[in-house]
Scaffold this motif. Structure first.
Motif, short mmCIF file in Angstrom:
data_model
loop_
_atom_site.label_atom_id
_atom_site.label_comp_id
_atom_site.label_asym_id
_atom_site.label_seq_id
_atom_site.Cartn_x
_atom_site.Cartn_y
_atom_site.Cartn_z
N PRO A 55 0.84 -1.20 0.00
CA PRO A 55 0.00 0.00 0.00
C PRO A 55 0.88 1.25 0.00
N GLU A 56 0.45 2.28 -0.73
CA GLU A 56 1.22 3.52 -0.88
C GLU A 56 1.72 4.07 0.44
N GLU A 57 0.87 4.10 1.47
CA GLU A 57 1.26 4.75 2.72
C GLU A 57 2.37 4.01 3.45
N LEU A 58 2.65 2.77 3.07
CA LEU A 58 3.75 2.02 3.69
C LEU A 58 5.09 2.32 3.04
N LEU A 59 5.08 3.03 1.94
CA LEU A 59 6.31 3.33 1.23
C LEU A 59 6.99 4.60 1.74
N SER A 60 6.38 5.25 2.71
CA SER A 60 6.92 6.46 3.29
C SER A 60 7.72 6.13 4.54
N LEU A 61 8.59 7.04 4.93
CA LEU A 61 9.32 6.86 6.19
C LEU A 61 8.46 7.24 7.39
N SER A 62 7.35 7.91 7.14
CA SER A 62 6.43 8.28 8.22
C SER A 62 5.57 7.07 8.59
N PRO A 63 5.14 6.99 9.86
CA PRO A 63 4.27 5.88 10.26
C PRO A 63 2.97 5.89 9.45
N ALA A 64 2.51 4.71 9.08
CA ALA A 64 1.26 4.59 8.32
C ALA A 64 0.06 4.85 9.23
N ARG A 65 -0.95 5.48 8.69
CA ARG A 65 -2.18 5.71 9.46
C ARG A 65 -2.85 4.38 9.80
#
Length: 89
Positions: A55-65
Protein backbone atom coordinates in the motif's frame (compact mmCIF):
# COMPACT_ATOMS: atom_id res chain seq x y z
CA UNK A 1 -6.90 -5.42 -2.45
CA UNK A 2 -6.88 -3.23 -5.60
CA UNK A 3 -3.83 -5.14 -6.87
CA UNK A 4 -1.88 -4.43 -3.69
CA UNK A 5 -0.95 -6.48 -0.66
CA UNK A 6 -3.53 -6.31 2.14
CA UNK A 7 -1.66 -8.26 4.83
CA UNK A 8 0.57 -11.21 5.65
CA UNK A 9 0.06 -14.48 7.48
CA UNK A 10 2.93 -16.13 9.36
CA UNK A 11 2.34 -19.86 9.04
CA UNK A 12 3.97 -23.26 9.17
CA UNK A 13 5.98 -24.20 6.07
CA UNK A 14 3.69 -27.19 5.63
CA UNK A 15 0.53 -25.05 5.47
CA UNK A 16 -1.11 -24.24 2.16
CA UNK A 17 -2.70 -20.80 2.33
CA UNK A 18 -4.09 -18.46 -0.33
CA UNK A 19 -1.59 -16.01 -1.76
CA UNK A 20 2.10 -16.17 -2.52
CA UNK A 21 4.68 -17.26 0.07
CA UNK A 22 7.08 -14.47 1.00
CA UNK A 23 9.84 -16.94 1.81
CA UNK A 24 10.96 -19.81 -0.37
CA UNK A 25 13.48 -22.55 0.26
CA UNK A 26 16.75 -21.63 -1.43
CA UNK A 27 18.99 -24.28 0.15
CA UNK A 28 18.24 -27.92 0.91
CA UNK A 29 20.72 -30.46 2.28
CA UNK A 30 23.57 -28.03 1.61
CA UNK A 31 22.64 -27.45 -2.04
CA UNK A 32 20.90 -24.59 -3.82
CA UNK A 33 17.35 -25.23 -4.93
CA UNK A 34 16.00 -23.90 -8.24
CA UNK A 35 14.67 -20.88 -6.34
CA UNK A 36 18.14 -20.25 -4.92
CA UNK A 37 19.74 -20.19 -8.34
CA UNK A 38 18.31 -16.80 -9.32
CA UNK A 39 20.73 -14.04 -10.21
CA UNK A 40 21.21 -10.85 -8.25
CA UNK A 41 19.33 -8.93 -10.95
CA UNK A 42 16.39 -11.37 -10.70
CA UNK A 43 16.36 -10.91 -6.91
CA UNK A 44 16.41 -7.13 -7.33
CA UNK A 45 13.53 -7.30 -9.81
CA UNK A 46 11.51 -9.46 -7.41
CA UNK A 47 12.18 -6.95 -4.62
CA UNK A 48 11.06 -4.03 -6.80
CA UNK A 49 7.89 -5.90 -7.79
CA UNK A 50 7.10 -6.78 -4.16
CA UNK A 51 7.64 -3.16 -3.03
CA UNK A 52 5.29 -1.97 -5.78
CA UNK A 53 2.56 -4.21 -4.31
CA UNK A 54 2.67 -2.57 -0.87
CA UNK A 55 0.00 0.00 0.00
CA UNK A 56 1.22 3.52 -0.88
CA UNK A 57 1.26 4.75 2.72
CA UNK A 58 3.75 2.02 3.69
CA UNK A 59 6.31 3.33 1.23
CA UNK A 60 6.92 6.46 3.29
CA UNK A 61 9.32 6.86 6.19
CA UNK A 62 6.43 8.28 8.22
CA UNK A 63 4.27 5.88 10.26
CA UNK A 64 1.26 4.59 8.32
CA UNK A 65 -2.18 5.71 9.46
CA UNK A 66 -3.43 2.15 9.04
CA UNK A 67 -1.05 -0.56 10.25
CA UNK A 68 -0.23 -3.37 7.84
CA UNK A 69 -2.05 -6.52 8.93
CA UNK A 70 0.18 -9.41 9.99
CA UNK A 71 -1.49 -12.44 11.58
CA UNK A 72 -0.32 -15.83 12.83
CA UNK A 73 -2.13 -18.89 11.45
CA UNK A 74 -4.18 -21.06 13.77
CA UNK A 75 -1.90 -24.04 13.08
CA UNK A 76 1.21 -22.07 14.03
CA UNK A 77 -0.48 -20.75 17.17
CA UNK A 78 -1.43 -24.32 18.13
CA UNK A 79 2.13 -25.55 17.55
CA UNK A 80 3.57 -22.71 19.63
CA UNK A 81 1.13 -23.51 22.46
CA UNK A 82 2.08 -27.20 22.29
CA UNK A 83 5.78 -26.35 22.49
CA UNK A 84 5.26 -23.90 25.38
CA UNK A 85 3.31 -26.56 27.24
CA UNK A 86 6.14 -29.04 26.73
CA UNK A 87 8.66 -26.55 28.11
CA UNK A 88 6.64 -25.89 31.24
CA UNK A 89 6.83 -29.53 32.34
Amino acid sequence: EHGRFAGDVIALASESLPGEPLMVEVMHAGRRTAAGASSLEEARARCRAQLAMLPEELLSLSPARTPYSVTVSAALQAEAARLRQGLSR
